[in-house]
Design a protein around this motif. Structure first.
Motif, PDB file in Angstrom:
ATOM      1  N   ASN A 124       0.871  -1.068   0.325  1.00 35.87           N
ATOM      2  CA  ASN A 124       0.220   0.399  -0.045  1.00 35.87           C
ATOM      3  C   ASN A 124       0.808   1.065  -0.241  1.00 35.87           C
ATOM      4  N   ILE A 125       0.894   2.019  -0.908  1.00 35.16           N
ATOM      5  CA  ILE A 125       1.619   3.326  -1.297  1.00 35.16           C
ATOM      6  C   ILE A 125       0.409   3.758  -1.270  1.00 35.16           C
ATOM      7  N   GLN A 126       0.471   5.297  -0.534  1.00 36.52           N
ATOM      8  CA  GLN A 126      -0.737   6.070  -0.381  1.00 36.52           C
ATOM      9  C   GLN A 126      -1.037   7.360  -1.570  1.00 36.52           C
ATOM     10  N   GLY A 127      -2.148   7.427  -2.465  1.00 34.79           N
ATOM     11  CA  GLY A 127      -2.401   7.521  -3.571  1.00 34.79           C
ATOM     12  C   GLY A 127      -2.072   6.961  -5.556  1.00 34.79           C
ATOM     13  N   TYR A 128      -2.020   5.520  -4.667  1.00 32.09           N
ATOM     14  CA  TYR A 128      -1.497   4.544  -5.568  1.00 32.09           C
ATOM     15  C   TYR A 128      -2.814   3.602  -5.564  1.00 32.09           C
ATOM     16  N   THR A 129      -2.960   2.412  -6.210  1.00 31.33           N
ATOM     17  CA  THR A 129      -3.612   1.653  -6.255  1.00 31.33           C
ATOM     18  C   THR A 129      -2.371   0.864  -7.061  1.00 31.33           C
ATOM     19  N   THR A 130      -2.729  -0.388  -5.954  1.00 34.66           N
ATOM     20  CA  THR A 130      -1.446  -1.607  -6.488  1.00 34.66           C
ATOM     21  C   THR A 130      -2.290  -2.986  -6.757  1.00 34.66           C
ATOM     22  N   ILE A 131      -2.041  -3.455  -8.077  1.00 29.48           N
ATOM     23  CA  ILE A 131      -2.554  -5.024  -8.686  1.00 29.48           C
ATOM     24  C   ILE A 131      -1.359  -5.676  -8.554  1.00 29.48           C
ATOM     25  N   HIS A 132      -1.121  -7.075  -7.753  1.00 33.58           N
ATOM     26  CA  HIS A 132      -0.220  -7.711  -7.157  1.00 33.58           C
ATOM     27  C   HIS A 132      -0.179  -8.852  -8.489  1.00 33.58           C
ATOM     28  N   LYS A 133       0.267  -9.471  -8.727  1.00 35.35           N
ATOM     29  CA  LYS A 133       0.668 -11.146  -8.442  1.00 35.35           C
ATOM     30  C   LYS A 133       1.148 -12.149  -8.201  1.00 35.35           C
ATOM     31  N   PRO A 134       1.351 -12.377  -7.343  1.00 33.00           N
ATOM     32  CA  PRO A 134       2.623 -13.395  -6.087  1.00 33.00           C
ATOM     33  C   PRO A 134       2.917 -14.260  -7.298  1.00 33.00           C
ATOM     34  N   GLY A 135       4.494 -14.768  -7.083  1.00 37.39           N
ATOM     35  CA  GLY A 135       5.364 -15.941  -8.862  1.00 37.39           C
ATOM     36  C   GLY A 135       4.784 -16.955  -7.759  1.00 37.39           C
ATOM     37  N   SER A 136       5.113 -18.068  -8.451  1.00 34.82           N
ATOM     38  CA  SER A 136       4.566 -19.502  -8.458  1.00 34.82           C
ATOM     39  C   SER A 136       5.405 -19.668  -7.538  1.00 34.82           C
ATOM     40  N   GLU A 137       6.634 -19.035  -6.617  1.00 32.12           N
ATOM     41  CA  GLU A 137       7.563 -19.811  -5.654  1.00 32.12           C
ATOM     42  C   GLU A 137       7.872 -18.391  -4.724  1.00 32.12           C
ATOM     43  N   THR A 138       7.435 -19.076  -3.556  1.00 34.62           N
ATOM     44  CA  THR A 138       7.844 -18.061  -2.580  1.00 34.62           C
ATOM     45  C   THR A 138       9.280 -17.344  -2.383  1.00 34.62           C
ATOM     46  N   ARG A 139      10.119 -17.430  -2.821  1.00 39.11           N
ATOM     47  CA  ARG A 139      11.933 -16.977  -3.441  1.00 39.11           C
ATOM     48  C   ARG A 139      11.597 -16.204  -4.251  1.00 39.11           C
TER      49      ARG A 139
ATOM     50  N   VAL B 228       4.511  -9.625  -9.506  1.00 40.05           N
ATOM     51  CA  VAL B 228       4.960  -9.246 -10.707  1.00 40.05           C
ATOM     52  C   VAL B 228       3.954  -8.018  -9.829  1.00 40.05           C
ATOM     53  N   ALA B 229       4.065  -6.520 -10.110  1.00 43.50           N
ATOM     54  CA  ALA B 229       3.515  -5.674  -9.021  1.00 43.50           C
ATOM     55  C   ALA B 229       3.073  -4.285 -10.257  1.00 43.50           C
ATOM     56  N   MET B 230       2.084  -3.452 -10.308  1.00 41.00           N
ATOM     57  CA  MET B 230       1.258  -2.218 -10.665  1.00 41.00           C
ATOM     58  C   MET B 230       0.740  -1.875  -9.759  1.00 41.00           C
TER      59      MET B 230
ATOM     60  N   GLN C 109      -4.047   6.453  -8.094  1.00 42.77           N
ATOM     61  CA  GLN C 109      -5.651   6.748  -7.693  1.00 42.77           C
ATOM     62  C   GLN C 109      -6.476   7.504  -8.947  1.00 42.77           C
ATOM     63  N   HIS C 110      -6.143   8.529  -9.452  1.00 36.44           N
ATOM     64  CA  HIS C 110      -6.563   9.451 -10.537  1.00 36.44           C
ATOM     65  C   HIS C 110      -7.164   8.815 -11.637  1.00 36.44           C
ATOM     66  N   LEU C 111      -5.662   7.753 -12.631  1.00 36.73           N
ATOM     67  CA  LEU C 111      -6.358   7.282 -13.494  1.00 36.73           C
ATOM     68  C   LEU C 111      -6.878   6.300 -13.133  1.00 36.73           C
ATOM     69  N   HIS C 112      -7.456   6.499 -14.238  1.00 38.19           N
ATOM     70  CA  HIS C 112      -8.961   5.401 -14.831  1.00 38.19           C
ATOM     71  C   HIS C 112      -8.163   4.076 -15.862  1.00 38.19           C
ATOM     72  N   TYR C 113      -8.543   2.812 -15.177  1.00 40.47           N
ATOM     73  CA  TYR C 113      -8.144   1.935 -15.883  1.00 40.47           C
ATOM     74  C   TYR C 113      -9.004   0.697 -15.998  1.00 40.47           C
ATOM     75  N   THR C 114      -8.627  -0.568 -16.523  1.00 41.43           N
ATOM     76  CA  THR C 114      -9.310  -1.219 -17.061  1.00 41.43           C
ATOM     77  C   THR C 114      -8.413  -2.401 -16.777  1.00 41.43           C
ATOM     78  N   GLU C 115      -7.536  -3.613 -16.039  1.00 44.13           N
ATOM     79  CA  GLU C 115      -7.066  -4.512 -15.969  1.00 44.13           C
ATOM     80  C   GLU C 115      -7.854  -5.712 -17.258  1.00 44.13           C
ATOM     81  N   GLN C 116      -6.181  -6.291 -17.740  1.00 46.64           N
ATOM     82  CA  GLN C 116      -6.741  -7.171 -18.608  1.00 46.64           C
ATOM     83  C   GLN C 116      -5.640  -8.315 -18.283  1.00 46.64           C
ATOM     84  N   ASN C 117      -6.621  -9.369 -19.613  1.00 48.50           N
ATOM     85  CA  ASN C 117      -6.534 -10.481 -19.718  1.00 48.50           C
ATOM     86  C   ASN C 117      -4.696 -10.653 -20.651  1.00 48.50           C
TER      87      ASN C 117
END
Length: 186
Positions: free
Chosen positions: A27-42, A46-48, A52-60
């Motif tokens: 959590n970073i103030q002023g940002y929305t976070t999208i995160h996908k953990p790796g397949s291994e814990t170590r 990836v994260a983006m 927060q003022h930007l309007h976006y659509t997440e894509q597959n």
């Protein structure tokens, strides 16, 4: 990240992170976070972070590569921003690299792709580098990296593993640079 981010004015609208090694969102103030953990814990993940003022659509991304893609409309133009991590020694998911490089419309693909090619100042070429070179030619894409190293070896040498790829029409309007402060990352 929070401390380092405060050094930059204005702060970036979008921040793409690879090899996050996180198990939860940040959590970073002023940002929305999208995160996908790796397949291994170590490793991996990836994260983006998107202002927060930007309007976006997440894509597959329709790939098995660790990636996040969002579509934004800026100044009446639609653009996709993709961040991806392609771990070294990964079994050949080269078609997935082709899929990312053939995103329709204008896009910016950034990430740790672990690809080597003289096209972006590497001394050697690996399978990933070969595929990316083929896609650059096929889709009129450009790697916008300069000669700045993005990975530093313990012996002081380095290579460029983190790439910024986009259509030539967009590249001529952009500027890419590598920060000299690695923030403790490779």
């Amino acid at each position: 990240l929070k401390q380092n981010l405060s050094k930059y004015k204005p702060t970036p609208d979008i921040i793409c992170l690879n090899e996050t090694k996180l198990t939860h969102n940040i959590n970073i103030q002023g940002y929305t976070t999208i995160h996908k953990p790796g397949s291994e814990t170590r490793s991996g993940g990836v994260a983006m972070l998107i202002k927060q003022h930007l309007h976006y659509t997440e894509q597959n991304t329709n790939t098995t590569i660790q990636s996040i893609s969002v579509q934004l409309t800026l100044q009446n133009k639609t653009i996709s921003v993709i961040t991806a991590y392609y771990p070294p020694q990964t079994p050949a998911h080269l078609e997935d690299l082709r899929t990312l490089c053939s995103t329709p419309g204008e896009f910016i693909l950034v990430g740790d792709l672990n690809a080597h090619s003289p096209t972006w100042y590497s001394k050697t070429t690996n399978k990933c580098g070969k595929v990316i070179n083929e896609e650059l030619e096929k889709h009129n894409l450009v790697v916008t990296n300069q000669k700045e190293l993005t990975y530093l070896h313990h012996d002081g040498s380095g290579s460029i593993l983190d790439l910024a790829i986009m259509p030539a029409s967009l590249a001529c309007k952009s500027h890419t640079c590598t920060l000299s402060d690695t923030w403790g990352s490779d």
